[in-house]
Design an enzyme around this catalytic site. Sequence first.
Site: not given
Length: 570
Positions: A189, A296, A332, A455, A502
């Site tokens: 952040h 997410r 998602r 992934d 993405c």
Amino acid sequence: MISGILASPGIAFGNVLLLKKEEIVINRQNISTENIKTEINKFFNGRKKSVKQLTEIKIATGEKFGKKKEGIFEGHIMLLEDEELEKEIINLITEKKISAAEATKFIIEGQAKALEKIKDEYLKNRAIDVRDIGSRLLKNILNISIVDLNNIKNQVILISKDLTPSETAQINLKYILGFITDLGGPTSHTSIMARSLEIPAIVGTVNITKKVKNNDFIILDSLNNEIIINPSDQIINEKKQVERKYFFKKENLKKLRNLYATTTDGHNIKIGSNIGNIQDIYSAKKNGAECIGLYRTEFLFMGRNALPTENEQFQAYKEIAESMENKPVIIRTMDIGGDKDLPYMNLPKEENPFLGWRAIRISMDRKEILHAQLRAILRASAFGKIYILFPMIISVEEIRTLKIEVHKLQIQLKKEHLVFDENIKIGIMIETPASAIIADHLIKEVDFFSIGTNDLTQYTLAVDRGNDLISHLYNPISPSVIQLIKQVIDISHLHGKWTGMCGELAGDERVTTLLLGMGLDEFSMSSTSIPKIKEIIRKTSFSKSQELAKKVLKAATTKEILDLLNKFII
């Protein structure tokens, strides 16, 4: 010369101000039964004071960064007031007979360490937020004064071991020209807020605090990842020229933010942003995102002591849908497991967590989690253009089962007279070789694909990207990965559907023209990458990029691919 990790681009020239933070040492000291109530009251008083301070910071943040950034500190306040956190701390004080300060430090540090184990940088960096909250609470329990950057009244470059979000919110651009830290990453952040401020910043230098002293003159060049201490006049002049060029380039890129990503021969591409929470929407819109290509939702489940309720999720999804003003928002479902642990869920310890109980596998086994999340998404779909995205899908059976669950919940909501999008789009992540290989069967069951290259690369190459011994083998530009991506895109088009991406590859400038030529329909990336990717696409001929793709798909090695990409002239 010292380097680190780019947090926010730019160049700053100025004198060093070292911000020293003393670690709070709490010695173990058992308390008597009579003092338990006193220590519990210390916790409540410290929390009350912390909430008051954070509320003031939240309001100031809204005035400085815009309302959307207030959410960071709303999240901090929610964690402070969390009933489970309160219960854990009070139980420790009561049962172990330890001080409020020791109990607080133990619980907060446990939460932070759990987050640090996660390989996903975005979630990993939430540990900084948890420690920020814990440090404030601890200092207020012990009546220790808290750093106030508003007291800085000279122009300086701030250097510290780390900067918390609450400290970053206090930055006055009139006096603080840039900052450098030992710790931190690009998705913290603190880094996100630095980019909102457009202040030069480098984080993760490891030991900058040991290399400089107060009043050293330094150049902070985050464009080239360089920190130069006491530079010569010649270097200062050279860097001033770099600064001028950067300023003009930045102004030109700003003009592209709200233009469409259209090639020179009229081919349109959708450019989206990957986000983790409502605070990221400001940056997405500011940089010209046409959609949210990946929301997410894990962040909603992290940094807390219990699962978020359906209503908590609904409010979060609704706010994002409304903020995007009817532009697509791809949500998602929870992607927990692997390296993303939730202490309160007691996930099993597995030898191969990335090949284990994770993502959709958890959701399908824990139907109450899946149902709460899907109901929240469906309810929020009445307030914008929401799509559902399921992660880690490897079979047609999984999709069919999930679609039945969605249909059941839609019937439920109708009976409850709750409004939702009855034609909500459903897509899946293509992030395993299994899903890529049977893409021709999977596409018949869904509306779109979204390729998760992080992934997909890891599973295709059998490489743990977090393992330093073999991380050099992790390469998304490997011929095998490129071939799978092309296959997935072609199959979706054959069935009149579309494919987005993405993963990190979508924001990689080296491969923009290649992905364009391969037929990728939507690129979703970190918001700050959007203007540059738009610029590349707007300068590129679609037909020429297709020619490039044909050559690349014949390449046998990564080197051959890179050579072709480097030779390609827009």
